[in-house]
Design a protein around this motif. Structure first.
Motif, PDB file in Angstrom:
ATOM      1  N   ALA A 137       0.837  -1.203   0.000  1.00 40.36           N
ATOM      2  CA  ALA A 137       0.000   0.000   0.000  1.00 40.36           C
ATOM      3  C   ALA A 137       0.872   1.252   0.000  1.00 40.36           C
ATOM      4  O   ALA A 137       1.952   1.279   0.605  1.00 40.36           O
ATOM      5  N   GLU A 138       0.401   2.261  -0.700  1.00 38.24           N
ATOM      6  CA  GLU A 138       1.112   3.535  -0.742  1.00 38.24           C
ATOM      7  C   GLU A 138       1.029   4.201   0.635  1.00 38.24           C
ATOM      8  O   GLU A 138      -0.001   4.151   1.297  1.00 38.24           O
ATOM      9  N   GLN A 139       2.127   4.827   1.047  1.00 36.81           N
ATOM     10  CA  GLN A 139       2.146   5.513   2.338  1.00 36.81           C
ATOM     11  C   GLN A 139       1.262   6.761   2.299  1.00 36.81           C
ATOM     12  O   GLN A 139       1.176   7.442   1.282  1.00 36.81           O
ATOM     13  N   THR A 140       0.655   7.052   3.431  1.00 35.34           N
ATOM     14  CA  THR A 140      -0.121   8.278   3.553  1.00 35.34           C
ATOM     15  C   THR A 140       0.840   9.457   3.734  1.00 35.34           C
ATOM     16  O   THR A 140       2.025   9.275   4.049  1.00 35.34           O
ATOM     17  N   LEU A 141       0.323  10.664   3.571  1.00 38.62           N
ATOM     18  CA  LEU A 141       1.128  11.859   3.818  1.00 38.62           C
ATOM     19  C   LEU A 141       1.646  11.842   5.248  1.00 38.62           C
ATOM     20  O   LEU A 141       2.814  12.139   5.506  1.00 38.62           O
ATOM     21  N   TYR A 142       0.806  11.505   6.182  1.00 41.39           N
ATOM     22  CA  TYR A 142       1.185  11.419   7.595  1.00 41.39           C
ATOM     23  C   TYR A 142       2.389  10.488   7.772  1.00 41.39           C
ATOM     24  O   TYR A 142       3.360  10.834   8.454  1.00 41.39           O
ATOM     25  N   GLU A 143       2.348   9.329   7.144  1.00 39.69           N
ATOM     26  CA  GLU A 143       3.458   8.376   7.237  1.00 39.69           C
ATOM     27  C   GLU A 143       4.709   8.916   6.564  1.00 39.69           C
ATOM     28  O   GLU A 143       5.818   8.788   7.090  1.00 39.69           O
ATOM     29  N   ARG A 144       4.557   9.538   5.401  1.00 35.54           N
ATOM     30  CA  ARG A 144       5.717  10.084   4.676  1.00 35.54           C
ATOM     31  C   ARG A 144       6.390  11.205   5.455  1.00 35.54           C
ATOM     32  O   ARG A 144       7.592  11.407   5.337  1.00 35.54           O
ATOM     33  N   LEU A 145       5.617  11.916   6.257  1.00 37.17           N
ATOM     34  CA  LEU A 145       6.181  12.996   7.069  1.00 37.17           C
ATOM     35  C   LEU A 145       6.827  12.494   8.359  1.00 37.17           C
ATOM     36  O   LEU A 145       7.364  13.286   9.127  1.00 37.17           O
ATOM     37  N   GLY A 146       6.763  11.209   8.596  1.00 36.85           N
ATOM     38  CA  GLY A 146       7.387  10.647   9.791  1.00 36.85           C
ATOM     39  C   GLY A 146       6.452  10.529  10.969  1.00 36.85           C
ATOM     40  O   GLY A 146       6.895  10.433  12.112  1.00 36.85           O
TER      41      GLY A 146
END
Length: 85
Positions: free
Chosen positions: A2-11
């Motif tokens: 699954a593609e990472q969410t923005l929240y996940e990409r921001l750490g």
């Protein structure tokens, strides 16, 4: 995968909090903007800004402070201050 969410990409919360801390550290040290924060509860500002950005990025945190506009009505900043920040 699954593609990472923005929240996940921001750490997630820790990554967003690190950026918020850096942002406020810079504001407090700035000769023009620092005076706005002299009597501020910096931990509360850091926490609520982190919650605001986490929620906006799709995280589980909830921003429960005053609406942004209302929270800043007493602050005598100008558009130039906002640009500087």
């Amino acid at each position: 995968m699954a593609e990472q969410t923005l929240y996940e990409r921001l750490g997630e919360q820790a990554g967003i909090r690190a950026v918020v801390d850096d942002f406020y550290d810079r504001l407090v040290e700035d000769e023009e903007l620092g005076p706005f924060f002299e009597n501020a509860d910096m931990e509360m500002l850091r926490r609520t800004q982190t919650d605001f950005l986490c929620e906006a990025a799709g995280g589980p945190e909830t921003y429960d402070a005053a609406p942004v506009r209302e929270a800043h009505l007493h602050v005598p900043f100008t558009p130039a201050h906002i640009e500087r920040a």
